[in-house]
Scaffold this motif. Sequence first.
Motif, PDB file in Angstrom:
ATOM      1  N   ILE B   8       2.009  35.606 -15.275  1.00 29.56           N
ATOM      2  CA  ILE B   8       1.943  34.249 -14.702  1.00 29.56           C
ATOM      3  C   ILE B   8       0.929  34.193 -13.553  1.00 29.56           C
ATOM      4  O   ILE B   8       0.186  33.229 -13.405  1.00 29.56           O
ATOM      5  CB  ILE B   8       3.347  33.801 -14.212  1.00 29.56           C
ATOM      6  N   LEU B   9       0.910  35.260 -12.747  1.00 28.80           N
ATOM      7  CA  LEU B   9       0.041  35.245 -11.561  1.00 28.80           C
ATOM      8  C   LEU B   9      -1.387  35.704 -11.854  1.00 28.80           C
ATOM      9  O   LEU B   9      -2.244  35.649 -10.967  1.00 28.80           O
ATOM     10  CB  LEU B   9       0.663  36.116 -10.452  1.00 28.80           C
ATOM     11  N   TYR B  10      -1.635  36.124 -13.081  1.00 24.83           N
ATOM     12  CA  TYR B  10      -2.962  36.657 -13.428  1.00 24.83           C
ATOM     13  C   TYR B  10      -4.105  35.700 -13.069  1.00 24.83           C
ATOM     14  O   TYR B  10      -5.100  36.123 -12.460  1.00 24.83           O
ATOM     15  CB  TYR B  10      -3.009  37.048 -14.914  1.00 24.83           C
ATOM     16  N   PRO B  11      -4.013  34.396 -13.401  1.00 22.08           N
ATOM     17  CA  PRO B  11      -5.130  33.497 -13.060  1.00 22.08           C
ATOM     18  C   PRO B  11      -5.436  33.477 -11.560  1.00 22.08           C
ATOM     19  O   PRO B  11      -6.567  33.234 -11.161  1.00 22.08           O
ATOM     20  CB  PRO B  11      -4.630  32.118 -13.517  1.00 22.08           C
ATOM     21  N   ILE B  12      -4.424  33.766 -10.755  1.00 21.86           N
ATOM     22  CA  ILE B  12      -4.647  33.759  -9.296  1.00 21.86           C
ATOM     23  C   ILE B  12      -5.269  35.076  -8.843  1.00 21.86           C
ATOM     24  O   ILE B  12      -6.325  35.093  -8.214  1.00 21.86           O
ATOM     25  CB  ILE B  12      -3.322  33.483  -8.544  1.00 21.86           C
ATOM     26  N   TYR B  13      -4.642  36.198  -9.211  1.00 16.85           N
ATOM     27  CA  TYR B  13      -5.160  37.463  -8.661  1.00 16.85           C
ATOM     28  C   TYR B  13      -6.432  37.957  -9.357  1.00 16.85           C
ATOM     29  O   TYR B  13      -7.069  38.883  -8.880  1.00 16.85           O
ATOM     30  CB  TYR B  13      -4.084  38.560  -8.578  1.00 16.85           C
ATOM     31  N   SER B  14      -6.795  37.318 -10.481  1.00 14.12           N
ATOM     32  CA  SER B  14      -8.044  37.731 -11.135  1.00 14.12           C
ATOM     33  C   SER B  14      -9.269  37.102 -10.453  1.00 14.12           C
ATOM     34  O   SER B  14     -10.400  37.485 -10.735  1.00 14.12           O
ATOM     35  CB  SER B  14      -8.021  37.377 -12.620  1.00 14.12           C
ATOM     36  N   ASP B  15      -9.042  36.160  -9.555  1.00 14.40           N
ATOM     37  CA  ASP B  15     -10.139  35.566  -8.781  1.00 14.40           C
ATOM     38  C   ASP B  15     -10.599  36.591  -7.737  1.00 14.40           C
ATOM     39  O   ASP B  15      -9.791  37.037  -6.907  1.00 14.40           O
ATOM     40  CB  ASP B  15      -9.626  34.288  -8.092  1.00 14.40           C
ATOM     41  N   PRO B  16     -11.875  36.988  -7.772  1.00  4.75           N
ATOM     42  CA  PRO B  16     -12.322  38.031  -6.827  1.00  4.75           C
ATOM     43  C   PRO B  16     -12.204  37.625  -5.350  1.00  4.75           C
ATOM     44  O   PRO B  16     -12.186  38.497  -4.477  1.00  4.75           O
ATOM     45  CB  PRO B  16     -13.784  38.260  -7.216  1.00  4.75           C
ATOM     46  N   GLU B  17     -12.135  36.329  -5.086  1.00  9.20           N
ATOM     47  CA  GLU B  17     -11.992  35.900  -3.685  1.00  9.20           C
ATOM     48  C   GLU B  17     -10.542  35.975  -3.196  1.00  9.20           C
ATOM     49  O   GLU B  17     -10.279  35.786  -2.012  1.00  9.20           O
ATOM     50  CB  GLU B  17     -12.523  34.467  -3.501  1.00  9.20           C
ATOM     51  N   VAL B  18      -9.609  36.202  -4.116  1.00  7.73           N
ATOM     52  CA  VAL B  18      -8.202  36.349  -3.728  1.00  7.73           C
ATOM     53  C   VAL B  18      -7.955  37.825  -3.434  1.00  7.73           C
ATOM     54  O   VAL B  18      -8.096  38.673  -4.305  1.00  7.73           O
ATOM     55  CB  VAL B  18      -7.253  35.827  -4.839  1.00  7.73           C
ATOM     56  N   SER B  93     -10.212  34.784   0.775  1.00 10.10           N
ATOM     57  CA  SER B  93     -11.327  34.653   1.710  1.00 10.10           C
ATOM     58  C   SER B  93     -11.692  33.171   1.836  1.00 10.10           C
ATOM     59  O   SER B  93     -11.232  32.339   1.055  1.00 10.10           O
ATOM     60  CB  SER B  93     -12.522  35.461   1.222  1.00 10.10           C
ATOM     61  N   GLU B  94     -12.535  32.869   2.825  1.00  9.56           N
ATOM     62  CA  GLU B  94     -12.934  31.472   3.053  1.00  9.56           C
ATOM     63  C   GLU B  94     -13.720  30.923   1.864  1.00  9.56           C
ATOM     64  O   GLU B  94     -13.785  29.715   1.665  1.00  9.56           O
ATOM     65  CB  GLU B  94     -13.806  31.370   4.314  1.00  9.56           C
ATOM     66  N   GLU B  95     -14.315  31.823   1.069  1.00  4.91           N
ATOM     67  CA  GLU B  95     -15.176  31.385  -0.039  1.00  4.91           C
ATOM     68  C   GLU B  95     -14.402  30.949  -1.274  1.00  4.91           C
ATOM     69  O   GLU B  95     -14.986  30.451  -2.221  1.00  4.91           O
ATOM     70  CB  GLU B  95     -16.136  32.515  -0.460  1.00  4.91           C
ATOM     71  N   VAL B  96     -13.093  31.142  -1.281  1.00  7.14           N
ATOM     72  CA  VAL B  96     -12.319  30.823  -2.482  1.00  7.14           C
ATOM     73  C   VAL B  96     -12.380  29.315  -2.785  1.00  7.14           C
ATOM     74  O   VAL B  96     -12.468  28.489  -1.862  1.00  7.14           O
ATOM     75  CB  VAL B  96     -10.848  31.285  -2.317  1.00  7.14           C
ATOM     76  N   SER B  97     -12.375  28.989  -4.078  1.00  5.64           N
ATOM     77  CA  SER B  97     -12.349  27.578  -4.452  1.00  5.64           C
ATOM     78  C   SER B  97     -10.911  27.070  -4.276  1.00  5.64           C
ATOM     79  O   SER B  97     -10.021  27.414  -5.056  1.00  5.64           O
ATOM     80  CB  SER B  97     -12.796  27.418  -5.911  1.00  5.64           C
ATOM     81  N   MET B  98     -10.713  26.264  -3.234  1.00 14.95           N
ATOM     82  CA  MET B  98      -9.352  25.808  -2.930  1.00 14.95           C
ATOM     83  C   MET B  98      -8.801  24.916  -4.034  1.00 14.95           C
ATOM     84  O   MET B  98      -7.609  24.921  -4.315  1.00 14.95           O
ATOM     85  CB  MET B  98      -9.314  25.061  -1.585  1.00 14.95           C
ATOM     86  N   TYR B  99      -9.690  24.150  -4.663  1.00 14.30           N
ATOM     87  CA  TYR B  99      -9.239  23.247  -5.733  1.00 14.30           C
ATOM     88  C   TYR B  99      -8.658  24.069  -6.890  1.00 14.30           C
ATOM     89  O   TYR B  99      -7.548  23.815  -7.353  1.00 14.30           O
ATOM     90  CB  TYR B  99     -10.394  22.364  -6.216  1.00 14.30           C
ATOM     91  N   LYS B 100      -9.427  25.100  -7.320  1.00 14.59           N
ATOM     92  CA  LYS B 100      -8.958  25.957  -8.424  1.00 14.59           C
ATOM     93  C   LYS B 100      -7.647  26.665  -8.037  1.00 14.59           C
ATOM     94  O   LYS B 100      -6.701  26.713  -8.823  1.00 14.59           O
ATOM     95  CB  LYS B 100     -10.038  26.998  -8.776  1.00 14.59           C
ATOM     96  N   LEU B 101      -7.646  27.150  -6.795  1.00 12.61           N
ATOM     97  CA  LEU B 101      -6.456  27.871  -6.346  1.00 12.61           C
ATOM     98  C   LEU B 101      -5.216  26.965  -6.358  1.00 12.61           C
ATOM     99  O   LEU B 101      -4.150  27.357  -6.829  1.00 12.61           O
ATOM    100  CB  LEU B 101      -6.686  28.431  -4.934  1.00 12.61           C
ATOM    101  N   GLU B 102      -5.394  25.735  -5.863  1.00  9.72           N
ATOM    102  CA  GLU B 102      -4.264  24.788  -5.822  1.00  9.72           C
ATOM    103  C   GLU B 102      -3.716  24.527  -7.230  1.00  9.72           C
ATOM    104  O   GLU B 102      -2.502  24.515  -7.434  1.00  9.72           O
ATOM    105  CB  GLU B 102      -4.705  23.447  -5.204  1.00  9.72           C
TER     106      GLU B 102
END
Lengths: 283, 119
Positions: B8-18, B93-102
């Motif tokens: 379930i959490l894969y889409p979140i932790y696979s983001d290199p900025e996370v 990190s500050e560079e993360v896409s907040m929209y995608k993360l949300e």
Amino acid sequence: MRMEMRVETGVYGLDELLDSGFRPNTVNVVLGSTGTGKTIFSLQFLLKGLERGEKGIFISFDMDVKDVVDVASAIGWEEVEDYVDSGMLVINKFYAENVSYINNDLLTFIVSESGETTRIAIDSFTPLISSLSYEMRNDVNWFFSKLREAGTAVITLEEPLNGDMSEPSVVIPLFLGDSVIQLKNIGYGEAFNRTLRVIKHRGSWHAEGVFPYRILEGLGMIVEGGEFVESMREPVDLNQTLEKAGIKREKIDKDMLKKLQRVAESRTARAEEIIVNILKKYA
Amino acid sequence: MISRVSFILYPIYSDPEVKMTALYRIDGIPVFLKINAPKREMASTLYWLEGQIKDMLHQIFNRNLSEASFRFGDVRIHMYPVSRTIVLAIMASEEVSMYKLEVDVRTAQTQLARLVGCE
């Protein structure tokens, strides 16, 4: 590849977290507050041995034979009564106020009842050592060494409700036990509310982390997460790793090579990366 | 269970900025933890988090907050309750896409609530 005999815990999913189970002739501590399933753990451990024809000894300071049989029947383990009748399982209730401290009666009973392969459960150890001071560490150590001679033991410890783990009656068995398993239940009925953690497993690999468990009628305790841990444990071929890193085997110190071989065999998570980093720095 | 949480959490932790994705229980115990950065870099932040987590979780649950965020150096820690006893913590990190993360968090929150909410 090193092969060592292990004693299966009987708890579904736990052996995977302990590299196949407890080491033989060890004292294994199960720590948990009230309602976490310590008694069920102890019975499950004994039941596994009984199914394999091993002898079982259950020592309690609260429950007599009938109480233990009732608890087992409530879970669905009616066969416990048959094991008691056949003499394969011996249950004895000692009175903590009479024992007051680790005494010979208890040990004599355990030694006299133990067979060639015996599983011993003391549930719980806490009343026996509640008045313990730090000076008595050697006595507990001696008692544990006698238990190891008699068989493989599980002793349960009551985790103080105030969370004070610095009391000698908690700290000393935790230090001296060969393995420590902590059970937690925060009591909201959610999936992660009951969790198990292996704090130590002397002389063996063990899984790191917190694993959810459930208690089900018929099966008893079931720990989840073993498959996840297993998927992280990649076997490592040291020769291939050396080749990939461009390091010649002959150039590595013999002792270092022996140590790295042990790491490779241990199937520790990220072992290959660790080996390469060590070689880069020290080889 | 842990495999399903990980899925379930894969889409979140696979983001290199996370940098870190964790599920914390109300007593402060991390029941799931995935770190994407060298542990040495993360150590001080994780130690800080360990010291604060219990208080933060109590604030989130007692005040019924839907989200809490903290800035810590060049990273942000976002916390979202997923059940009565579990909080999803994400360090990015500050560079993360907040929209995608949300969007990913909302999806994960619903799935996790179903998974861990009741036995």
